[in-house]
Design a protein around this motif. Structure first.
Motif, mmCIF file in Angstrom:
data_model
loop_
_atom_site.group_PDB
_atom_site.id
_atom_site.type_symbol
_atom_site.label_atom_id
_atom_site.label_comp_id
_atom_site.label_asym_id
_atom_site.label_seq_id
_atom_site.Cartn_x
_atom_site.Cartn_y
_atom_site.Cartn_z
ATOM 1 N N GLY A 1 41.800 40.578 39.468
ATOM 2 C CA GLY A 1 41.601 40.448 40.908
ATOM 3 C C GLY A 1 40.163 40.196 41.303
ATOM 4 O O GLY A 1 39.891 39.895 42.471
ATOM 5 N N ASP A 2 39.217 40.301 40.361
ATOM 6 C CA ASP A 2 37.808 40.037 40.670
ATOM 7 C C ASP A 2 37.610 38.587 41.096
ATOM 8 O O ASP A 2 38.278 37.678 40.585
ATOM 9 C CB ASP A 2 36.920 40.308 39.455
ATOM 10 C CG ASP A 2 36.622 41.794 39.264
ATOM 11 O OD1 ASP A 2 37.061 42.603 40.101
ATOM 12 O OD2 ASP A 2 35.952 42.127 38.272
ATOM 13 N N THR A 3 36.675 38.379 42.006
ATOM 14 C CA THR A 3 36.238 37.026 42.382
ATOM 15 C C THR A 3 34.790 36.862 41.986
ATOM 16 O O THR A 3 33.944 37.693 42.344
ATOM 17 C CB THR A 3 36.401 36.786 43.890
ATOM 18 O OG1 THR A 3 37.781 36.838 44.248
ATOM 19 C CG2 THR A 3 35.857 35.414 44.278
ATOM 20 N N VAL A 4 34.490 35.801 41.251
ATOM 21 C CA VAL A 4 33.120 35.484 40.856
ATOM 22 C C VAL A 4 32.678 34.266 41.667
ATOM 23 O O VAL A 4 33.293 33.196 41.561
ATOM 24 C CB VAL A 4 33.022 35.186 39.349
ATOM 25 C CG1 VAL A 4 31.595 34.801 38.983
ATOM 26 C CG2 VAL A 4 33.479 36.401 38.532
ATOM 27 N N PHE A 5 31.639 34.436 42.461
ATOM 28 C CA PHE A 5 31.148 33.333 43.302
ATOM 29 C C PHE A 5 29.738 32.955 42.861
ATOM 30 O O PHE A 5 28.841 33.801 42.800
ATOM 31 C CB PHE A 5 31.134 33.726 44.777
ATOM 32 C CG PHE A 5 30.525 32.682 45.663
ATOM 33 C CD1 PHE A 5 31.211 31.498 45.934
ATOM 34 C CD2 PHE A 5 29.253 32.860 46.196
ATOM 35 C CE1 PHE A 5 30.627 30.514 46.739
ATOM 36 C CE2 PHE A 5 28.684 31.882 47.000
ATOM 37 C CZ PHE A 5 29.368 30.715 47.264
ATOM 38 N N VAL A 6 29.553 31.682 42.552
ATOM 39 C CA VAL A 6 28.246 31.163 42.156
ATOM 40 C C VAL A 6 27.711 30.307 43.314
ATOM 41 O O VAL A 6 28.264 29.249 43.603
ATOM 42 C CB VAL A 6 28.347 30.317 40.868
ATOM 43 C CG1 VAL A 6 26.952 29.772 40.499
ATOM 44 C CG2 VAL A 6 28.922 31.134 39.735
ATOM 45 N N LYS B 1 34.106 45.443 47.405
ATOM 46 C CA LYS B 1 32.747 45.785 47.013
ATOM 47 C C LYS B 1 32.078 44.540 46.451
ATOM 48 O O LYS B 1 32.707 43.778 45.718
ATOM 49 C CB LYS B 1 32.750 46.895 45.964
ATOM 50 C CG LYS B 1 33.154 48.249 46.512
ATOM 51 C CD LYS B 1 32.943 49.344 45.473
ATOM 52 C CE LYS B 1 33.258 50.715 46.058
ATOM 53 N NZ LYS B 1 33.035 51.798 45.064
ATOM 54 N N ARG B 2 30.807 44.359 46.785
ATOM 55 C CA ARG B 2 30.067 43.182 46.331
ATOM 56 C C ARG B 2 28.923 43.592 45.407
ATOM 57 O O ARG B 2 28.171 44.517 45.710
ATOM 58 C CB ARG B 2 29.525 42.405 47.530
ATOM 59 C CG ARG B 2 30.596 41.623 48.260
ATOM 60 C CD ARG B 2 30.107 41.080 49.597
ATOM 61 N NE ARG B 2 31.057 40.146 50.164
ATOM 62 C CZ ARG B 2 32.193 40.500 50.757
ATOM 63 N NH1 ARG B 2 32.511 41.780 50.842
ATOM 64 N NH2 ARG B 2 33.018 39.593 51.254
ATOM 65 N N LYS C 1 21.773 34.555 41.839
ATOM 66 C CA LYS C 1 22.443 35.307 42.913
ATOM 67 C C LYS C 1 23.964 35.190 42.837
ATOM 68 O O LYS C 1 24.634 34.933 43.832
ATOM 69 C CB LYS C 1 21.942 34.821 44.277
ATOM 70 C CG LYS C 1 20.482 35.162 44.528
ATOM 71 C CD LYS C 1 20.083 34.882 45.967
ATOM 72 C CE LYS C 1 18.645 35.333 46.228
ATOM 73 N NZ LYS C 1 18.249 35.124 47.650
ATOM 74 N N ILE C 2 24.493 35.371 41.633
ATOM 75 C CA ILE C 2 25.949 35.375 41.464
ATOM 76 C C ILE C 2 26.515 36.620 42.140
ATOM 77 O O ILE C 2 25.953 37.714 42.035
ATOM 78 C CB ILE C 2 26.322 35.364 39.974
ATOM 79 C CG1 ILE C 2 25.814 34.089 39.301
ATOM 80 C CG2 ILE C 2 27.826 35.505 39.789
ATOM 81 C CD1 ILE C 2 25.994 34.087 37.798
ATOM 82 N N VAL C 3 27.630 36.443 42.832
ATOM 83 C CA VAL C 3 28.271 37.566 43.518
ATOM 84 C C VAL C 3 29.637 37.844 42.890
ATOM 85 O O VAL C 3 30.439 36.922 42.715
ATOM 86 C CB VAL C 3 28.445 37.288 45.029
ATOM 87 C CG1 VAL C 3 29.177 38.444 45.706
ATOM 88 C CG2 VAL C 3 27.082 37.073 45.685
#
Length: 204
Positions: A198-203, A174-175, A162-164
């Motif tokens: 500018g992207d954010t990667v959330f684990v 946008k997600r 479920k990486i966002v």
């Protein structure tokens, strides 16, 4: 005397605490922003120039016009004769074309070269359950799998299913939810996003 020894002990203890705080601060600072190698120019014609980048502008046989310039926060660069020029948002070939047109007013058949010497504007943010979260300055096209590897891979608590990815488009966030294992086993290779600045990667 006893009082002096006690005073010296307290000062020594305080000095040790200050040193530890300083070392932790430096360590935290270094962990917050990672950079790729900076010993060679960016070799990517599709790289999008942005603020804080450093450009080498060469006008063939015109040494007075050839120089290394930073891209300012407003996206502009300053050059002799043509003054202020928009650089941010352009690729090196696009900027070269723009500069060639502007220099034609002052130079016969100008031959212009644009090289990105330092790519400082392309930043991706990695947070959550990775070994080394932080800000990553990228010099070349980078995918989700590659940024996970750069961030030291997952921690034991991570949920790679479920990486966002959070991306800013048209003034809105946008997600995109991505299953890492579906990229690895080939069932959904298209979700291996090519990251944008500018992207954010959330684990999680």
């Amino acid at each position: 005397s006893l009082k002096q020894r006690e005073k010296m002990r307290k000062l020594f203890s305080m000095g040790i605490r200050i040193l530890i705080v300083l070392l932790l601060s430096v360590s935290f600072s270094l962990s917050q922003e990672k950079q790729g190698p900076t010993d060679k120019p960016v070799d990517n014609p599709n790289y999008m120039i942005g603020p804080e980048d450093v450009l080498y502008i060469q006008v063939w046989k015109e040494e007075a016009l050839t120089r290394t310039v930073p891209v300012r926060s407003d996206g502009m660069i300053s050059l002799p004769l043509i003054n202020e020029v928009q650089a941010s948002g352009l690729t090196p070939p696009q900027l070269r074309e723009s500069l060639t047109e502007k220099f034609k007013k002052f130079v016969d058949n100008p031959t212009v070269t644009v090289v990105v010497m330092e790519a400082n504007s392309f930043k991706v943010f990695v947070s959550g359950q990775v070994t080394t979260p932080g800000v990553y300055r990228l010099r070349a096209e980078t995918t989700l799998l590659q940024i996970i590897s750069l961030a030291g891979d997952f921690t034991n608590e991570a949920n790679p299913k479920k990486i966002v990815i959070i991306r800013r488009e048209d003034g809105k966030d946008k997600r995109f939810e991505v299953n890492y294992w579906e990229i690895i086993d080939g069932t959904n290779p298209g979700s291996n996003f090519v990251l944008r600045s500018g992207d954010t990667v959330f684990v999680p």
